[in-house]
Design an enzyme around this catalytic site. Structure first.
Site, PDB file in Angstrom:
ATOM      1  CD  GLU A  39      -2.684   1.246   2.540  1.00 40.09           C
ATOM      2  OE1 GLU A  39      -2.645   0.318   3.364  1.00 40.09           O
ATOM      3  OE2 GLU A  39      -3.402   2.255   2.668  1.00 40.09           O
ATOM      4  NE  ARG A 264       3.447  -6.942  10.542  1.00 41.64           N
ATOM      5  CZ  ARG A 264       2.836  -6.430   9.486  1.00 41.64           C
ATOM      6  NH1 ARG A 264       2.001  -7.157   8.786  1.00 41.64           N
ATOM      7  NH2 ARG A 264       3.042  -5.185   9.141  1.00 41.64           N
ATOM      8  CE  LYS A 274       3.090   0.275   4.822  1.00 40.91           C
ATOM      9  NZ  LYS A 274       2.506   0.003   3.496  1.00 40.91           N
TER      10      LYS A 274
HETATM   11  P1  ATP Z   1       2.774  -1.870   7.930  1.00 38.99           P
HETATM   12  O1  ATP Z   1       2.083  -2.470   9.102  1.00 38.99           O
HETATM   13  O2  ATP Z   1       4.217  -1.608   8.149  1.00 38.99           O
HETATM   14  O3  ATP Z   1       2.046  -0.693   7.367  1.00 38.99           O
HETATM   15  P2  ATP Z   1       1.498  -3.411   5.924  1.00 38.99           P
HETATM   16  O4  ATP Z   1       1.304  -4.874   6.042  1.00 38.99           O
HETATM   17  O5  ATP Z   1       0.328  -2.537   6.138  1.00 38.99           O
HETATM   18  O6  ATP Z   1       2.728  -3.001   6.823  1.00 38.99           O
HETATM   19  P3  ATP Z   1       1.634  -3.324   3.105  1.00 38.99           P
HETATM   20  O7  ATP Z   1       2.101  -2.223   2.244  1.00 38.99           O
HETATM   21  O8  ATP Z   1       0.185  -3.641   3.118  1.00 38.99           O
HETATM   22  O9  ATP Z   1       2.155  -3.022   4.564  1.00 38.99           O
HETATM   23  O10 ATP Z   1       2.490  -4.635   2.831  1.00 38.99           O
HETATM   24  C1  ATP Z   1       2.807  -5.161   1.588  1.00 38.99           C
HETATM   25  C2  ATP Z   1       3.154  -6.607   1.772  1.00 38.99           C
HETATM   26  O11 ATP Z   1       4.255  -6.746   2.653  1.00 38.99           O
HETATM   27  C3  ATP Z   1       2.001  -7.359   2.385  1.00 38.99           C
HETATM   28  O12 ATP Z   1       1.846  -8.585   1.717  1.00 38.99           O
HETATM   29  C4  ATP Z   1       2.409  -7.561   3.817  1.00 38.99           C
HETATM   30  O13 ATP Z   1       1.837  -8.706   4.342  1.00 38.99           O
HETATM   31  C5  ATP Z   1       3.937  -7.628   3.703  1.00 38.99           C
HETATM   32  N1  ATP Z   1       4.578  -7.199   4.936  1.00 38.99           N
HETATM   33  C6  ATP Z   1       4.400  -6.031   5.595  1.00 38.99           C
HETATM   34  N2  ATP Z   1       5.093  -6.000   6.740  1.00 38.99           N
HETATM   35  C7  ATP Z   1       5.747  -7.180   6.824  1.00 38.99           C
HETATM   36  C8  ATP Z   1       6.630  -7.767   7.779  1.00 38.99           C
HETATM   37  N3  ATP Z   1       6.996  -7.137   8.887  1.00 38.99           N
HETATM   38  N4  ATP Z   1       7.120  -9.009   7.515  1.00 38.99           N
HETATM   39  C9  ATP Z   1       6.769  -9.655   6.407  1.00 38.99           C
HETATM   40  N5  ATP Z   1       5.945  -9.161   5.471  1.00 38.99           N
HETATM   41  C10 ATP Z   1       5.439  -7.947   5.665  1.00 38.99           C
HETATM   42 MG    MG Z   2      -1.438  -2.281   5.149  1.00 35.90          MG
END
Ligand code: ATP
Ligand code: MG
Length: 568
Positions: A39, A264, A274
């Site tokens: 995202e 994760r 983020k």
């Molecule tokens: P954040 O909580 O940091 O905003 P998010 O999951 O909302 O992370 P996205 O941009 O939606 O961030 O993530 C893109 C991809 O990366 C998704 O498939 C998510 O599951 C994966 N991802 C995000 N954070 C992690 C992590 N700490 N370890 C492994 N994969 C991750």
């Molecule tokens: Mg997200």
């Protein structure tokens, strides 16, 4: 992906086993197609690197494809700046999506058509409850929800209202489109989830075309379906969303990829969220998203980490079904291991102390041969100028040495790396302050290159830089951004920022570097002998180089490992 070190042990990866099995049973006619779906609401961090390595890595391993898809369904938090940085970061990590760069917003027309299809099948309805009421009606884990009073609208009325939602007749939050699933489901996500919300907000790609936006759950599976994804790999918090992922695809009767959840990445002393990283940027706790103390990809690149080190790390930690926490020291171990193999070694003095070699001819300069990297014979040698006045590290001299101090002190002899043996004769001090201004030494011409002809030994070898040839620099030394192992654990009533380490940045000015570093381009990496790995920063100017210390040399993980082997 970046070519990993072949010696890196691969940990277990259950997703790979699923893919292998699907290939054996020909579930997707031999296809492997994954996607990385960020995202664009912030910069990518080390956690994303795990997902990137997994998705692009599986595609590469099995001759498949991996798409880069922006999950841009929330216009209010998303920006083009983030899109650009994400593209750069995924590419840097070695992800290759070829011509398959997609946006969920590419599918807004199709998603809208599908929403109408579900309304016509009486599987979706327009609801007038506001967000607060929807929450109240939803029930809890222990109590079933109640049906919305608007659930039984006719198909015609729903079609009319949804159309008017799209046309902008209603205010933000006034109505939603909801799926008609099951308010008694034990899974809260299945209790008539919202499919569309009204948001009069400009979208970074579709502008003002839409004032209704699909929810993540209504967009994600269908986007996967449109793109022909086979394995939709996401993190464990989406496990409870999988029934809904499946429900939408089944109701629409379209091609159905499978969602697989993995753990994760969490790292000690590090926050991988983020939202929280954005707080640090907005509150000025760090100098922007690319501050080298941040765990973002752009920051660790600036700090000197390599994509290969990250790939090796991801390979070593593997993928599982339970969330845990990985030692930051393990990541640092892989960074050191990679840098040790690859980057040239040079001499630099961070806190200079002037040394005058009294018996060395005034105007003489000798070019000493120095090895660029003992780990890599192909890296060759270079010349380092040696002259009468040098700088050594202040730490490498003690007027009053404690026992076990083997570096330079009055009357003691040490080896100058690639130079000569020198012996300290006297100390020159500021008469008023007592501060040591310089030390006076003698050298033994019969020790050129660092070995005594008579075979006598010294206990210590120190680094140095010729004063007349030195380049000025600033060094930025880093410690962990957070002082505690789990920065998410916050005392009652306080913010996570209380866990910040007040000493995470130390700026050392007046550093002296050997002349081969002149004009070092931003991003070039070195090992400063005895001091650590350093990377030239974009803040460098022709007058003054700026270096970030990537990491000090001491590998705490390597030490733990050795100690454990010793015990075994
Ligand atoms: P954040 O909580 O940091 O905003 P998010 O999951 O909302 O992370 P996205 O941009 O939606 O961030 O993530 C893109 C991809 O990366 C998704 O498939 C998510 O599951 C994966 N991802 C995000 N954070 C992690 C992590 N700490 N370890 C492994 N994969 C991750
Ligand atoms: Mg997200």
């Amino acid at each position: 992906m970046s070519t990993p070190n072949p010696e890196t042990p691969a940990a277990s990866n259950f997703v790979r086993e699923i893919v292998k099995q699907d290939l054996q049973t020909n579930k997707y006619q031999g296809r492997v197609h994954t996607r990385f779906p960020p995202e664009p609401n912030g910069y990518l961090h080390i956690g994303h690197a795990k997902s990137i390595n997994l998705n692009f890595g599986l595609a590469a391993e099995f001759g498949g494809k991996c798409n880069l898809r922006f999950d841009d369904t929330n216009p209010s938090k998303e920006e083009t700046e983030y899109v650009d940085s994400i593209i750069e970061d995924v590419r840097w990590l070695g992800g290759d999506w070829e011509d398959r760069l997609f946006y969920a917003s590419d599918y807004f027309d199709q998603l809208y058509a599908w929403a109408i299809e579900l309304i016509k099948k009486d599987k979706a309805f327009v609801c007038d409850l506001n967000a607060q009421q929807i929450r109240e009606y939803r029930g809890t884990l222990t109590e079933p929800g109640r049906e919305s009073p608007y659930r039984n609208r006719t198909v015609a009325e729903n079609l009319d209202l949804f159309e008017r939602m799209r046309k902008g007749e209603f205010a933000d939050g006034a109505r939603t489109l909801r799926a008609k699933v099951d308010m008694a489901s034990p899974n809260l996500n299945m209790r008539d989830p919202v499919m569309y919300r009204i948001l009069h907000a400009e979208h970074h790609r579709t502008g003002n075309k839409w004032c209704i936006y699909p929810m993540y759950d209504f967009a994600h599976g269908q986007s996967d379906s449109i793109e022909g994804v086979t394995h939709s790999i996401c993190t464990l918090e989406f496990e409870d969303h999988r029934p809904l992922y499946d429900w939408y695809l089944d109701q629409l009767g379209v091609y159905h990829p499978q969602q697989i959840e993995f753990d994760r990445l969490n790292l000690t002393y590090t926050l991988l969220s983020k939202r929280k990283l954005l707080t640090l940027v907005q509150e000025g706790r760090v100098n922007g998203w690319d501050d080298p103390r941040m765990p973002t990809i752009t920051s660790i690149r600036r700090r000197g980490y390599t994509p290969e080190a990250l790939t090796n790390f991801c390979k070593a930690i593997g993928v599982s079904k339970t969330n845990g926490s990985i030692e930051l020291a393990l990541l640092e171990h892989y960074v050191r291991e990679d840098l040790n193999r690859r980057v040239p070694r040079v001499m630099a003095v961070l806190r200079p102390l002037r040394v005058v070699i009294e018996n060395y001819p005034e105007n003489q300069v000798e070019e000493m041969d120095a090895v660029n990297n003992p780990e890599d014979a192909a890296a060759g040698t270079r010349k380092v100028p040696f002259s009468r006045v040098l700088y050594i590290e202040r730490d490498d001299f003690r007027e009053d040495p404690p026992k076990q101090y083997f570096r330079l002190s009055p009357g003691k002899e040490v080896r100058l790396r690639y130079g000569y043996f020198i012996k300290c004769a006297s100390v020159v001090k500021d008469e008023k302050t007592g501060e040591i201004l310089e030390i006076r030494c003698s050298y033994d011409p019969a020790t050129r290159g660092g070995n005594a002809l008579d075979g006598r030994k010294v206990k210590s070898t120190i680094h140095w830089v010729s004063a007349a040839h030195a380049i000025d620099a600033e060094a930025r030394l880093y410690e962990n951004l957070f002082a505690v192992e789990n920065p998410n654990a916050v005392p009652e009533g306080q913010e996570f920022t209380v866990n910040l380490n007040p000493n995470s940045l130390e700026v050392v000015t007046g550093c002296k570097l050997e002349p081969s570093l002149r004009g070092a381009a931003a991003g070039s990496r070195y090992q400063f002998e005895r001091l650590g790995y350093f990377c030239a920063d974009p803040d460098s100017t022709p007058e003054k180089l700026v270096f970030n210390r990537t990491l000090a040399l001491r590998d705490t993980w390597g030490k733990i490992e050795k100690a454990q082997q010793g015990k075994a």
